[in-house]
Design an enzyme around this catalytic site. Structure first.
Site, PDB file in Angstrom:
ATOM      1  N   ARG A 103      38.921   5.088   0.424  1.00 16.91           N
ATOM      2  CA  ARG A 103      39.167   3.708   0.860  1.00 16.91           C
ATOM      3  C   ARG A 103      38.492   2.713  -0.063  1.00 16.91           C
ATOM      4  O   ARG A 103      37.421   2.971  -0.604  1.00 16.91           O
ATOM      5  CB  ARG A 103      38.634   3.497   2.278  1.00 16.91           C
ATOM      6  CG  ARG A 103      39.006   2.124   2.829  1.00 16.91           C
ATOM      7  CD  ARG A 103      38.506   1.921   4.223  1.00 16.91           C
ATOM      8  NE  ARG A 103      37.160   1.371   4.203  1.00 16.91           N
ATOM      9  CZ  ARG A 103      36.470   1.067   5.297  1.00 16.91           C
ATOM     10  NH1 ARG A 103      36.988   1.283   6.490  1.00 16.91           N
ATOM     11  NH2 ARG A 103      35.265   0.582   5.201  1.00 16.91           N
ATOM     12  N   CYS A 105      37.580  -1.503   0.195  1.00 17.38           N
ATOM     13  CA  CYS A 105      37.578  -2.686   1.057  1.00 17.38           C
ATOM     14  C   CYS A 105      37.013  -3.838   0.242  1.00 17.38           C
ATOM     15  O   CYS A 105      35.893  -3.748  -0.271  1.00 17.38           O
ATOM     16  CB  CYS A 105      36.738  -2.452   2.313  1.00 17.38           C
ATOM     17  SG  CYS A 105      36.755  -3.856   3.450  1.00 17.38           S
TER      18      CYS A 105
END
Length: 126
Positions: A103, A105
């Site tokens: 991920r 972000c």
């Protein structure tokens, strides 16, 4: 090459793009915001609610593509403020189990439709 695309009937597009494009083993999903739901309530200021709606939209497109959250290998999350990181994370972790997808972000200046969070994914067919 002819693009094979997937579209969810309850998610709208805020521009000239497909909800998802099939690339054989991988399916690339466009970012979804809470405001991409065709019946989107106003969730301004409610990051948890917006994050849930992002995943609802994504899950609807994923269903059309024949993949599930277990097939997700990469997630990109865009927030208009990192002050919302914890609230987003609290919801995010309810949609995946360990081992979690890779991920990224990041905080961005703004998002389409005045959304406060946008989430995009890549899934690999099992």
């Amino acid at each position: 090459m002819v693009r094979k695309i997937y579209t969810a009937s309850n998610a709208s597009s805020s521009g000239p793009y497909s909800h998802a494009v099939d690339a054989g083993d991988y399916v690339f999903f466009s970012g979804q915001t809470a405001k991409n739901a065709s019946d989107a309530p106003d969730l301004t200021g409610d990051i948890a609610g917006q994050t849930h709606q992002c995943f609802t939209n994504l899950l609807n497109v994923m269903e059309q593509a024949g993949v599930t959250s277990d097939d997700v290998v990469k997630v990109n999350v865009y927030l208009t403020s990192m002050k919302n990181f914890t609230a987003m994370n609290d919801v995010y972790e309810t949609y995946f189990t360990a081992p979690f997808p890779a991920r990224t972000c990041v905080a961005v200046l703004e998002l389409p439709l005045e959304a406060e969070v946008e989430i995009e994914i890549i899934a690999k067919r099992s």
